[in-house]
Design a protein around this motif. Structure first.
Motif, PDB file in Angstrom:
ATOM      1  N   UNK A  17      22.732  48.140  49.888  1.00  0.00           N
ATOM      2  CA  UNK A  17      22.880  47.066  49.985  1.00  0.00           C
ATOM      3  C   UNK A  17      24.317  46.411  50.051  1.00  0.00           C
ATOM      4  N   UNK A  18      24.055  46.584  48.035  1.00  0.00           N
ATOM      5  CA  UNK A  18      25.044  46.675  47.594  1.00  0.00           C
ATOM      6  C   UNK A  18      26.135  47.070  47.207  1.00  0.00           C
ATOM      7  N   UNK A  19      25.984  48.688  47.629  1.00  0.00           N
ATOM      8  CA  UNK A  19      27.374  48.945  47.923  1.00  0.00           C
ATOM      9  C   UNK A  19      28.082  48.414  49.202  1.00  0.00           C
ATOM     10  N   UNK A  20      27.353  48.035  50.004  1.00  0.00           N
ATOM     11  CA  UNK A  20      27.759  47.209  51.472  1.00  0.00           C
ATOM     12  C   UNK A  20      28.661  45.714  50.770  1.00  0.00           C
ATOM     13  N   UNK A  21      28.179  45.299  49.919  1.00  0.00           N
ATOM     14  CA  UNK A  21      28.519  43.857  49.427  1.00  0.00           C
ATOM     15  C   UNK A  21      29.704  44.006  48.763  1.00  0.00           C
ATOM     16  N   UNK A  22      29.547  45.622  47.928  1.00  0.00           N
ATOM     17  CA  UNK A  22      31.316  45.820  47.281  1.00  0.00           C
ATOM     18  C   UNK A  22      32.266  45.946  47.767  1.00  0.00           C
ATOM     19  N   UNK A  23      32.015  47.250  49.027  1.00  0.00           N
ATOM     20  CA  UNK A  23      32.701  47.454  49.654  1.00  0.00           C
ATOM     21  C   UNK A  23      33.797  45.742  50.055  1.00  0.00           C
ATOM     22  N   UNK A  24      33.399  44.955  50.370  1.00  0.00           N
ATOM     23  CA  UNK A  24      34.526  44.138  50.943  1.00  0.00           C
ATOM     24  C   UNK A  24      34.151  42.709  49.674  1.00  0.00           C
ATOM     25  N   UNK A  25      33.383  42.362  48.371  1.00  0.00           N
ATOM     26  CA  UNK A  25      33.595  41.925  47.686  1.00  0.00           C
ATOM     27  C   UNK A  25      34.441  42.504  46.878  1.00  0.00           C
ATOM     28  N   UNK A  26      34.685  43.279  46.876  1.00  0.00           N
ATOM     29  CA  UNK A  26      35.583  43.461  45.242  1.00  0.00           C
ATOM     30  C   UNK A  26      36.604  44.115  45.884  1.00  0.00           C
ATOM     31  N   UNK A  27      37.157  44.261  47.311  1.00  0.00           N
ATOM     32  CA  UNK A  27      38.288  44.108  47.730  1.00  0.00           C
ATOM     33  C   UNK A  27      39.015  42.870  47.655  1.00  0.00           C
ATOM     34  N   UNK A  28      38.456  41.475  47.340  1.00  0.00           N
ATOM     35  CA  UNK A  28      38.455  40.775  47.067  1.00  0.00           C
ATOM     36  C   UNK A  28      39.301  40.056  45.588  1.00  0.00           C
ATOM     37  N   UNK A  29      37.878  40.355  45.024  1.00  0.00           N
ATOM     38  CA  UNK A  29      38.697  40.769  43.422  1.00  0.00           C
ATOM     39  C   UNK A  29      38.820  41.359  42.630  1.00  0.00           C
ATOM     40  N   UNK A  30      39.443  42.485  42.721  1.00  0.00           N
ATOM     41  CA  UNK A  30      40.257  43.081  42.341  1.00  0.00           C
ATOM     42  C   UNK A  30      41.777  42.960  43.284  1.00  0.00           C
ATOM     43  N   UNK A  31      41.997  43.048  44.401  1.00  0.00           N
ATOM     44  CA  UNK A  31      43.133  43.341  44.892  1.00  0.00           C
ATOM     45  C   UNK A  31      43.400  41.671  45.876  1.00  0.00           C
ATOM     46  N   UNK A  32      42.750  40.773  46.221  1.00  0.00           N
ATOM     47  CA  UNK A  32      43.279  39.674  46.615  1.00  0.00           C
ATOM     48  C   UNK A  32      44.530  39.192  46.404  1.00  0.00           C
ATOM     49  N   UNK A  33      44.361  39.237  44.888  1.00  0.00           N
ATOM     50  CA  UNK A  33      45.006  38.519  44.348  1.00  0.00           C
ATOM     51  C   UNK A  33      46.678  38.822  44.549  1.00  0.00           C
ATOM     52  N   UNK A  34      46.795  40.723  44.197  1.00  0.00           N
ATOM     53  CA  UNK A  34      48.162  40.955  44.807  1.00  0.00           C
ATOM     54  C   UNK A  34      47.993  40.975  45.506  1.00  0.00           C
ATOM     55  N   UNK A  35      47.490  41.502  46.967  1.00  0.00           N
ATOM     56  CA  UNK A  35      47.569  41.736  48.359  1.00  0.00           C
ATOM     57  C   UNK A  35      48.219  40.037  48.596  1.00  0.00           C
ATOM     58  N   UNK A  36      48.016  38.857  48.019  1.00  0.00           N
ATOM     59  CA  UNK A  36      48.463  37.549  47.892  1.00  0.00           C
ATOM     60  C   UNK A  36      50.297  37.580  47.795  1.00  0.00           C
ATOM     61  N   UNK A  37      49.936  38.202  47.002  1.00  0.00           N
ATOM     62  CA  UNK A  37      51.294  37.413  45.775  1.00  0.00           C
ATOM     63  C   UNK A  37      52.413  38.817  46.607  1.00  0.00           C
ATOM     64  N   UNK A  38      52.206  40.010  45.921  1.00  0.00           N
ATOM     65  CA  UNK A  38      53.338  40.858  46.397  1.00  0.00           C
ATOM     66  C   UNK A  38      53.230  41.199  47.971  1.00  0.00           C
ATOM     67  N   UNK A  39      52.452  40.656  48.816  1.00  0.00           N
ATOM     68  CA  UNK A  39      52.210  41.738  50.402  1.00  0.00           C
ATOM     69  C   UNK A  39      52.125  40.072  50.974  1.00  0.00           C
ATOM     70  N   UNK A  40      52.002  39.739  50.851  1.00  0.00           N
ATOM     71  CA  UNK A  40      51.644  38.403  51.907  1.00  0.00           C
ATOM     72  C   UNK A  40      52.720  37.214  51.710  1.00  0.00           C
TER      73      UNK A  40
END
Length: 451
Positions: A17-40
């Motif tokens: 269940x925590x694997x599931x949570x982190x598959x989504x949560x870590x995308x926001x923690x690790x890559x969302x800032x980069x996604x928003x600034x350098x992709x979006x």
């Protein structure tokens, strides 16, 4: 098997269940800032505000979700139904967050606010029960430590899958188009998460019930907070841990890309988190010798030493020294990573012991308030520091001040967080009270059953 000991199938299902949570949560923690600034294409300062506002809203909503859990009465229990009800909405919202609609600068910012805020609320709705269910799985403190060790091992698997696998998957799925690559990668992770949440619903059991199983009004649940100093300490620990974790996590890709100028290190560095599993496995044995509090303090000291070595390596642009420091810090973090949730479960028992009220949903939601506010503040501070340093998205020639900001976020911020955590833990005394507390609670429950 003892009623308070969970079979391995259930332990693993809970961990997944925590694997599931982190598959989504870590995308926001690790890559969302980069996604928003350098992709979006959003400004780092604007993204910082998005992170802060969304997390504050999420944190305000959190206690109400906790109160809903305490009032939930179903044939499946209090927490398990939420894994069934929210698995699909949560996974779908995660995918929508990684869309890149061409709405113009203002429209894109509005879309980021809405999608990120909704995802945060959905995450609370499904992840809060994941934590709050722990006191209901078993009343045995040692078993809780084992369960949390299993949970955190599977959490690390989720973290490493995302942190090490995302950029290679983005490249493979996108073929040079990062927007497409991130979207398809998120669809993959969300689909897996959906299945794992449903598996957790099917294979866990709520064993420990309050003496009075009537729905608990929020005003009654608040009684469990009064005088609950151990809970307050864990709340503050969660706050500062997640401030620094968020700052560092979202800066990893910037540090390797712009500071070290070795983006190929990203999957290597992030894969090293698997080594945390080793220290997680030995943590329960250490706990039996020195207790949960002292085990976390020991791990934090090791982690600080590792980060200091990493700073030396980063300043010298020495990859081997940097990696050695990050390895040591990860091993230190792993020692205590599985214990924080177990300690929070102990504070639920403490609240019941002192007040007679078992409010696991409210206590976990209030503590999770610290997590969400910490993530919001961390995300915002990280973005503000980058912006103040003069970071320019996609520029291969960052200024000296921008590089200093990146280095501070990645290596100095977690040291500050660890020092604050150690200071807070010096005031934590529950380990000493726990044997008497559990004996008296067991006597009360047995007396209630006899009546």
């Amino acid at each position: 098997m003892n009623e308070n000991q969970m079979p391995w199938r259930e332990r693993i299902s809970y961990g997944l269940g925590d694997t599931a949570s982190n598959l989504i949560f870590q995308m926001t923690t690790l890559y969302l800032m980069y996604f928003y600034t350098d992709v979006f294409g959003l400004n780092p300062g604007a993204v910082a505000v998005v992170f802060l506002v969304a997390r504050v809203i999420d944190a305000i909503v959190e206690p109400f979700i906790g109160a809903m859990i305490d009032r939930t009465q179903t044939k499946w229990g209090k927490c398990r139904p939420y894994f069934l009800w929210l698995a699909v909405p949560f996974s779908l919202t995660a995918v929508l967050m990684f869309l890149t609609p061409d709405f113009g600068d203002t429209g894109k910012l509005v879309y980021a606010y809405i999608s990120y805020t909704v995802l945060g609320i959905m995450y609370s709705g499904i992840n809060l029960p994941l934590s709050a269910i722990l006191p209901s799985l078993t009343s045995n403190s040692n078993e809780r430590t084992v369960i949390n060790t299993v949970r955190m091992i599977f959490a690390v698997i989720g973290v490493v899958t995302v942190s090490a696998g995302t950029m290679p998957l983005v490249k493979a799925f996108g073929g040079g188009d990062q927007a497409k690559g991130f979207l398809v990668t998120m669809i993959l992770f969300s689909s897996i998460a959906l299945l794992l949440f449903l598996n957790m619903f099917a294979n866990t059991k709520e064993r420990v019930k309050a003496i009075d199983e009537k729905p608990l009004p929020m005003r009654e649940g608040v009684k469990a907070l009064k005088g609950n100093v151990p809970w307050l300490i864990m709340l503050l620990m969660s706050l500062f841990l997640w401030i620094t974790t968020s700052i560092q996590g979202q800066t990893s890709i910037y540090y390797m890309t712009y500071y070290m100028k070795k983006p190929e290190l990203i999957p290597i560095v992030n894969s090293m988190q698997l080594l945390m599993i080793f220290s997680m496995v030995i943590a329960p044995f250490v706990v039996k010798k020195i207790g949960k509090r002292n085990t976390i303090i020991m791990g934090s000291v090791v982690s600080i030493i590792g980060y200091l070595i990493a700073i030396t390596g980063g300043n010298a642009l020495s990859v081997p020294v940097l990696l050695a420091g990050l390895l040591i810090s990860g091993l230190g973090m792993g020692v205590g990573a599985g214990l924080i949730f177990a300690m929070m479960a102990d504070t639920v028992d403490y609240g019941e012991w002192k007040s007679g009220v078992r409010a696991q949903g409210l206590l976990y939601s209030a503590a999770s308030f610290g997590v969400k506010v910490g993530m919001g503040l961390g995300g915002a501070l990280g973005g503000v520091i980058l912006s103040m340093g003069g970071y320019v998205a996609n520029s291969t020639a960052q200024s000296e001040s921008a590089l200093d900001a990146i280095s501070f976020n990645y290596l100095w911020a977690p040291i500050i967080g660890q020092i604050i955590m150690i200071t807070l833990l010096l005031f934590y005394r529950l380990d000493k009270d726990q044997p008497v507390m559990m004996r008296e609670l067991e006597e009360r429950r047995n007396s209630s059953i006899a009546m």
